[in-house]
Design an enzyme around this catalytic site. Structure first.
Site, PDB file in Angstrom:
ATOM      1  N   HIS A 206     112.427  30.509  11.370  1.00  0.00           N
ATOM      2  CA  HIS A 206     111.950  30.667   9.999  1.00  0.00           C
ATOM      3  C   HIS A 206     111.638  29.325   9.332  1.00  0.00           C
ATOM      4  O   HIS A 206     111.146  29.295   8.203  1.00  0.00           O
ATOM      5  CB  HIS A 206     112.987  31.428   9.161  1.00  0.00           C
ATOM      6  CG  HIS A 206     114.259  30.667   8.929  1.00  0.00           C
ATOM      7  ND1 HIS A 206     115.385  30.831   9.706  1.00  0.00           N
ATOM      8  CD2 HIS A 206     114.577  29.719   8.016  1.00  0.00           C
ATOM      9  CE1 HIS A 206     116.343  30.034   9.267  1.00  0.00           C
ATOM     10  NE2 HIS A 206     115.884  29.358   8.238  1.00  0.00           N
ATOM     11  N   ASP A 236     115.037  34.340  15.827  1.00  0.00           N
ATOM     12  CA  ASP A 236     114.949  33.233  14.875  1.00  0.00           C
ATOM     13  C   ASP A 236     115.051  31.903  15.620  1.00  0.00           C
ATOM     14  O   ASP A 236     116.053  31.201  15.531  1.00  0.00           O
ATOM     15  CB  ASP A 236     116.038  33.337  13.816  1.00  0.00           C
ATOM     16  CG  ASP A 236     115.748  32.458  12.600  1.00  0.00           C
ATOM     17  OD1 ASP A 236     114.713  31.769  12.613  1.00  0.00           O
ATOM     18  OD2 ASP A 236     116.561  32.462  11.657  1.00  0.00           O
ATOM     19  N   GLY A 317     119.260  24.170   3.872  1.00  0.00           N
ATOM     20  CA  GLY A 317     118.994  22.912   4.536  1.00  0.00           C
ATOM     21  C   GLY A 317     119.664  22.803   5.885  1.00  0.00           C
ATOM     22  O   GLY A 317     119.336  21.936   6.694  1.00  0.00           O
ATOM     23  N   SER A 319     119.553  25.140   8.180  1.00  0.00           N
ATOM     24  CA  SER A 319     118.841  25.970   9.149  1.00  0.00           C
ATOM     25  C   SER A 319     118.454  25.194  10.399  1.00  0.00           C
ATOM     26  O   SER A 319     117.965  24.064  10.314  1.00  0.00           O
ATOM     27  CB  SER A 319     117.560  26.540   8.526  1.00  0.00           C
ATOM     28  OG  SER A 319     117.844  27.653   7.730  1.00  0.00           O
ATOM     29  N   SER A 334     120.857  30.312  11.678  1.00  0.00           N
ATOM     30  CA  SER A 334     119.807  31.189  11.166  1.00  0.00           C
ATOM     31  C   SER A 334     119.932  31.354   9.661  1.00  0.00           C
ATOM     32  O   SER A 334     119.047  30.964   8.902  1.00  0.00           O
ATOM     33  CB  SER A 334     119.874  32.555  11.855  1.00  0.00           C
ATOM     34  OG  SER A 334     118.951  33.462  11.274  1.00  0.00           O
TER      35      SER A 334
END
Length: 455
Positions: A206, A236, A317, A319, A334
């Protein structure tokens, strides 16, 4: 009277100095007797062997006689079984058995029913092996009507599902180990991977679509690479190809802060109850436990399934940042809910599934620590089953046991002999000062007496 007070002060000072010498000596002795400061400071857990044992038992007994496995607080493997015969077989191997009502096949049937229902953003569910249930959570954005509708679906699954409301909202953690930046936002570099010809960054899907250009957070506008593949929603994960094709030195290291790091030595599957560590550029190094597997999260952007559920906190942040345990790469961040002040739930894309789909291998340390190599490709069956963060892409990072801190911080570290030596030195100075003051007083007294005698 004044002379009496001075004597009391001098005596107290001498006693304090002697006490300081004793305390400093004790601190030095304990530091020498304990782990040396140069020893590896990498996060450690003994969950690996126990997880392997539980996984092997589940595979042998099958999904109709088992309902998952987990690691106990003492590191022993636990296996959920549906009959006493299977329980006896588990106990003969030295593992603990828990007889439960529902098999893995039944739990998976319940999750299939939930997936087939109309999608409700802000909900998530995962298999809880320890309670032998599918736990469904709804965040604060889920309306009462949607929650009631999903509850009816859960009730129709046959009493296998537990419904819970939770605070906050389930969101992707876009916005980082070390931060990587693009027009889509800020994310974290996960693990360095390779196909044998070029090197890449494995991060969250994402974070940005194919074609996204990424830059390092060094203020110089250095281009790192471009997203060349990915999957979101559904999965993801995404793949960022290095602009120069190479990750560089330190590609096999995940930094854990304080000038230290963890060498990545392989990939693996997470186990419920396992202690894990997550790194991200927003909230740094955090740890917790795996609380569920095969989790599904209905983000506002879409649904992602097959995730690892944990109680490790994360914030926007983080991710794409790496999750690991004992040097084994397990997942990339994720999303989730909550924050690192109040806690929350965080979900991770399993590394093995992403690697199998992309045809990649994680860059890991050689067994003898002499260099880097590509980890063995994950089997096809594996798919679906605080200077913060990882080393910035292509940048060298010190490994566990290499102290990159300053001399002052090393001396102040209570695990070293430095604090004890400082206390001893201070006590010696204080003791010498009291002796000098007494000598100076005696010298002046003698001078006065001599002057009076011969004046």
């Amino acid at each position: 009277m004044r002379h009496a007070r001075r004597r009391i002060v001098r005596r107290v000072a001498r006693l304090a100095a002697v006490g300081g010498l004793l305390l400093g000596g004790t601190m030095v002795t304990r530091a020498v007797a304990s782990e040396p400061p140069g020893a590896p400071a990498a996060p450690r857990t003994l969950a690996g062997p126990a997880s392997d044992a539980g996984s092997a038992l589940v595979a042998r007994l099958g999904t109709s006689r088992t309902a998952g496995h987990w690691v106990g607080a003492d590191g022993r493997p636990f296996v959920a079984v549906t009959d006493e015969e299977a329980a006896d077989e588990v106990r003969r191997t030295g593992a603990e058995a828990k007889v439960v009502r529902h098999s893995m096949a039944e739990l998976q049937s319940a999750t299939a029913a939930l997936r087939s229902a109309p999608r409700v953003a802000g909900t998530a569910w995962a298999l809880d092996y320890r309670s032998n249930e599918v736990v469904v959570r709804g965040d604060s954005t889920v309306s009462a009507a949607d929650w009631s509708r999903l509850t009816r679906v859960a009730e129709g699954a046959g009493g296998l599902v537990r419904m819970e409301r939770t605070r906050g909202a389930f969101t992707t953690r876009l916005n980082g180990a070390r931060p990587i930046l693009s027009t889509a936002g800020r994310c974290s570099a996960g693990f360095n991977v390779t196909d044998g010809r070029s090197d890449f960054i494995l991060t969250a899907g994402h974070c940005g679509p194919t074609g996204s250009v990424w830059f390092g957070d060094d203020g110089g506008g250095r281009q790192l690479g471009k997203t060349v593949a990915g999957s979101f929603p559904g999965d993801d994960f995404s793949l960022v190809e290095y602009a120069n094709g190479r990750a560089g030195d330190g590609a096999d290291v995940v930094a854990v802060g304080g000038g230290k790091g963890v060498r990545i030595t392989g990939t693996g599957e997470a186990a419920v109850g396992q202690r894990v560590f997550r790194s991200g550029s927003t909230s740094g190094l955090r740890d917790g436990q795996v609380t569920g597997l095969d989790a599904t999260v209905n983000y506002p952007e879409g649904t992602v399934s097959g995730l690892i559920q944990t109680n490790v906190c994360a914030e926007p942040g983080d991710s794409g940042g790496p999750m690991f345990s004992e040097g084994i790469a397990l997942g990339v961040t994720s999303g989730g809910n909550g924050d690192c002040a109040k806690g929350g739930t965080t979900f991770f894309q399993p590394v093995t599934e992403a690697l199998a789909s992309l045809g990649m291998r994680v860059i890991v340390s050689s067994p003898d620590g002499s260099g880097q190599r590509a980890a063995p490709a994950p089997p096809a069956s594996a798919a679906g089953s605080a200077a913060p963060g990882a080393a910035s892409p292509g940048a060298p990072a010190p490994v566990a046991g290499v102290d990159g801190s300053t001399l002052l911080s090393r001396l102040a570290d209570r695990r070293n002999v430095g604090p004890g030596l400082l206390v001893i030195a201070g006590s010696l100075v204080a003791l010498a000062a009291t002796r000098w003051l007494r000598s100076e007083r005696d010298r002046k007294a003698y001078r006065r007496y001599y002057s009076a005698t011969w004046g």
